[in-house]
Design a protein around this motif. Structure first.
Motif, PDB file in Angstrom:
ATOM      1  N   ALA A   1      45.669  39.817  27.990  1.00 35.58           N
ATOM      2  CA  ALA A   1      44.630  41.099  28.515  1.00 35.58           C
ATOM      3  C   ALA A   1      44.420  41.901  27.765  1.00 35.58           C
ATOM      4  CB  ALA A   1      44.802  41.464  30.107  1.00 35.58           C
TER       5      ALA A   1
ATOM      6  N   CYS B   1      39.655  39.379  35.544  1.00 35.36           N
ATOM      7  CA  CYS B   1      39.096  40.399  34.487  1.00 35.36           C
ATOM      8  C   CYS B   1      39.364  39.147  33.479  1.00 35.36           C
ATOM      9  CB  CYS B   1      40.296  41.125  34.216  1.00 35.36           C
ATOM     10  SG  CYS B   1      41.693  41.048  34.291  1.00 35.36           S
TER      11      CYS B   1
ATOM     12  N   ILE C   1      44.273  33.044  40.037  1.00 31.52           N
ATOM     13  CA  ILE C   1      44.177  33.727  39.391  1.00 31.52           C
ATOM     14  C   ILE C   1      45.022  34.597  39.237  1.00 31.52           C
ATOM     15  CG2 ILE C   1      42.579  36.281  38.601  1.00 31.52           C
ATOM     16  CD1 ILE C   1      40.374  34.787  40.121  1.00 31.52           C
TER      17      ILE C   1
ATOM     18  N   GLU D   1      47.636  31.859  28.708  1.00 36.61           N
ATOM     19  CA  GLU D   1      46.680  32.567  28.154  1.00 36.61           C
ATOM     20  C   GLU D   1      46.813  32.954  27.448  1.00 36.61           C
ATOM     21  OE1 GLU D   1      48.673  36.142  32.056  1.00 36.61           O
ATOM     22  OE2 GLU D   1      49.211  34.307  31.478  1.00 36.61           O
TER      23      GLU D   1
ATOM     24  N   GLY E   1      41.535  41.117  40.992  1.00 37.16           N
ATOM     25  CA  GLY E   1      42.572  40.186  39.727  1.00 37.16           C
ATOM     26  C   GLY E   1      42.230  40.078  38.717  1.00 37.16           C
TER      27      GLY E   1
END
Lengths: 84, 618
Positions: free
Chosen positions: A84, A36, A59, A81, A34
């Motif tokens: 993504a 990335c 992660i 965060e 995971g």
């Protein structure tokens, strides 16, 4: 900042990964774990005492262990965060 | 007759796949091998709700369909219908960890794209709840386009539901899953993340048990102390817990021997039965309790998730001798037996790391060496308390294990600088959540180990004991000849020849005798000594009354006993280990190298021990 320098238990996210610094098979495995760009990351434990040990980190929702030379290829940014 | 429908259980490592497999098939499992590869095939019968059975096969856990090891390749080839010796499955059960959806769904999406009838088992939902996650299986099912069944394999929850869905799926009455476009890795990851986000209805940050335990378990000092403490308790328990069951087995063997003596006339057959079969095999079976205790600890460490933490703690040290922390797991398994240990090195991707690990695996004291240690320690080391409730015997045993470990580290260091020279591979591992294993899973594991051990006792050990008895019993000593039967026998003469080489390190004729059959299986060294002394005693009632330990104590000087222990730290390999090394390294080169270096080290270690002990006046 490199993942190796990230203080323990400080929330951060992955900014950039230097895939060329990782052997192809290890890079693939880290992707499967995971890793990335944009993934949330938190350093949890530094192995040590008997030599400079690996780093345990979270992660996403997964906790994984990797050696310092691998962790050095992961650049992180502290803070919330990023999508993504 | 048509073949049973084949259902494959597939998923990420640590998704609780094996627990689900055990829960669905019970103890009705068949272990085998895929042809041409050394990957274990685990299959069992799964009863469906309508009474028909299906065959359920447990595929090796993998993270994606891009294989990184031979095990993972089997998984890919089976689901794609390319594996020799296996039909393409009629249906897939994808096991995903409810608490790790983003990651596990990525692989699940890859599998669903294959187009096979599929069910997703949303496993370990209880642990996800513990971590504050609330999931909606209906949303997940709608997004994935396949049935989703929440399960807790270790508590047998959701299994009936899973069987029902599987029955419907195999009957072909369920609606076909919508076709999905095949995407690349990143697109699949993003899609998985989106679906996981939709299925998670609530997430409350909660105190995570795993994180709390890891603060201690992974601490450089506290964690290491915990690891050493656990290992120490393990080796103490091997002695402390086994006393009662051992006494029971010994009682049974003695009763059997007495019954045979009473029922049969004196003669060659009675000698065969009592000296060869009952004393020989009995002296090995007696170690079953200790072997099971050792396996109990190893199975528990694996099932709870602690084993990976141990690997993490050891990686720093392992890196110093050029190994990966990953090697710690095969090495710890080698304490039980080097054969599964060497097979477990397949998870090490770097070939040089792997070869080094294979070559040092036999230095981990396997359970077959335990009988040898136990009998010598029992005879020569007094059962004293050395303070703090620690027994001297358990302490000596602990030291023998530590000596093996230190030996292995030094050998690894030398190998990495010479024959397996080159850059070291990395250490990448997932750290699963801690969980309490289902007692049935541990019991099933122990049962499988006990069967394997008793099969060995009934075949290899039995055969070597019988052959040794034959070689010891013939030719018979003529009446009136003062030489003993053992000296006169074929085996005695071979041993006298060998002793020329072994005498300098303090080994007597009986040890030389025992070392030959010990090549078949190491615990045979004990049964061989038992047979030698049983034949030597002949009809001497007083001698027959003595246990093997008492006889050894009377006949061996202490330095010899210590040298014998030191020999077995490095002991030349049993045939099974040599065979598995040949298979795993594709040739005779490395097994021969391994046997050679171990022989030399064993000789040197025994010699140094003997000379030092003699010089110290022991």
């Amino acid at each position: 900042m490199r993942l190796t320098d990230l203080p323990l238990r400080q929330p951060a996210y992955v900014d950039r990964i230097d895939w060329t610094a990782l052997p192809a098979a290890d890079g693939q495995r880290l992707r499967e774990f995971g890793l990335c760009e944009g993934a949330s990351v938190e350093a949890l434990h530094h192995g040590g005492l008997l030599g400079r040990g690996p780093i345990a980190c979270r992660i996403g929702r997964m906790t994984i262990a990797m050696r310092r030379n691998h962790a050095a290829a992961v650049l992180v940014r502290t803070g919330a965060e990023r999508a993504a | 007759m048509t073949a049973l429908p084949l259902v494959a259980l597939v998923g990420n490592p640590n998704a609780g796949k094996s627990a689900l497999f055990n829960a669905l098939t019970g103890a009705r499992q068949k272990l085998g091998n895929y042809p041409g590869v050394t990957v274990e095939r685990k299959a069992g019968r799964l009863p469906l709700p309508d009474g028909r059975p299906a065959e359920l096969v447990d595929l090796p856990g993998t993270y994606s369909l891009l294989p990184g090891s031979p095990d993972e390749q089997v998984t890919r080839d089976v689901v794609m219908g390319r594996q020799a010796g296996e039909r393409r499955p009629d249906a897939l059960v994808i096991v995903v960890d409810a608490a790790n959806l983003d990651n596990h769904l990525r692989f699940a999406l890859e599998l669903i794209a294959l187009g096979l009838p599929t069910i997703v088992a949303l496993n370990m939902v209880d642990l996800a709840t513990r971590d504050g996650l609330e999931l909606d299986a209906t949303i997940l099912s709608r997004e994935l386009g396949v049935p989703v069944v929440p399960t807790v394999a270790v508590r047998k929850r959701g299994l009936d539901h899973l069987r029902e869905e599987l029955g419907t799926l195999l009957a072909g009455t369920a609606a076909a899953a919508p076709a999905r476009p095949v995407r690349d890795f990143d697109a699949t990851r993003k899609e998985a993340r989106r679906i996981a986000g939709a299925a998670i209805v609530r997430e409350t940050p909660s105190r995570r048990l795993t994180a709390a335990v890891d603060r201690v378990a992974l601490h450089p000092i506290a964690g290491l102390a915990l690891l050493l403490g656990l290992l120490f308790v393990m080796f103490q328990a091997v002695y402390a817990w086994s006393e009662a069951p051992i006494a029971m087995i010994e009682g049974l063997a003695e009763a059997a021997a007495n019954a045979a003596r009473a029922a049969l006339p004196d003669g060659i057959f009675r000698s065969f039965l009592v000296d060869g079969v009952i004393n020989g095999v009995g002296s090995v079976v007696v170690f079953l309790p200790q072997i099971l205790i050792l396996f109990f600890f190893i199975l528990m460490l694996e099932a709870t998730g602690y084993m990976v933490r141990a690997a993490f703690l050891m990686d720093g040290l392992m890196a110093k001798v050029g190994l990966s922390g990953r090697a710690f797991i095969p090495l710890l398994s080698s304490f039980a037996c080097a054969v599964p240990g060497i097979m477990a090195t397949r998870t090490i991707s770097d070939p040089r790391d792997r070869l080094t690990t294979i070559l040092i695996a036999p230095l981990m004291t396997c359970s077959a060496r335990l009988p040898v240690y136990a009998v010598i320690i029992g005879a020569f080391i007094p059962a004293r308390d050395i303070g703090y409730g620690v027994g001297l015997q358990g302490f000596v045993l602990f030291c023998l294990y530590v000596a093996g470990i230190i030996g292995a580290m030094l050998v690894a260091l030398v190998l990495r600088l010479t024959v397996t020279k080159g850059a070291s591979g990395g250490f990448l591992m997932e750290m699963p959540k801690y969980q309490w294993p289902r007692p049935q899973d541990i019991l099933l594991g122990l049962w499988q180990r006990a069967v394997i051990f008793l099969k060995r006792a009934g075949t290899i050990i039995f055969a070597s004991t019988v052959i040794l008895w034959l070689l010891l019993s013939f030719p018979r000593v003529p009446d009136g000849d003062p030489t003993s039967q053992v000296d006169h026998s074929i085996a005695g003469r071979i041993a006298s020849g060998l002793q020329v080489v072994l005498a300098p390190v303090g080994f007597n004729r009986d040890i030389s005798l025992a070392l030959i059959p010990a090549m078949a299986a190491r615990e045979v060294a004990v049964s061989a000594l038992a047979t030698v002394y049983s034949i030597d005693a002949g009809d001497d009632e007083a001698a027959l009354e003595q246990s093997l330990g008492d006889r050894l104590k009377r006949q061996w000087p202490l330095p010899t006993a210590l040298a014998f222990l030191a020999w077995f730290i490095f002991a030349p390999q049993c045939i099974s280990t040599i065979a598995v090394t040949r298979r795993e390294t594709n040739g005779w080169r490395w097994p021969l190298f391994m046997v050679g270096y171990l022989f030399i080290l064993a000789y040197i270690a025994a010699g140094i021990t003997y000379w030092t002990a003699t010089a110290a006046g022991l």
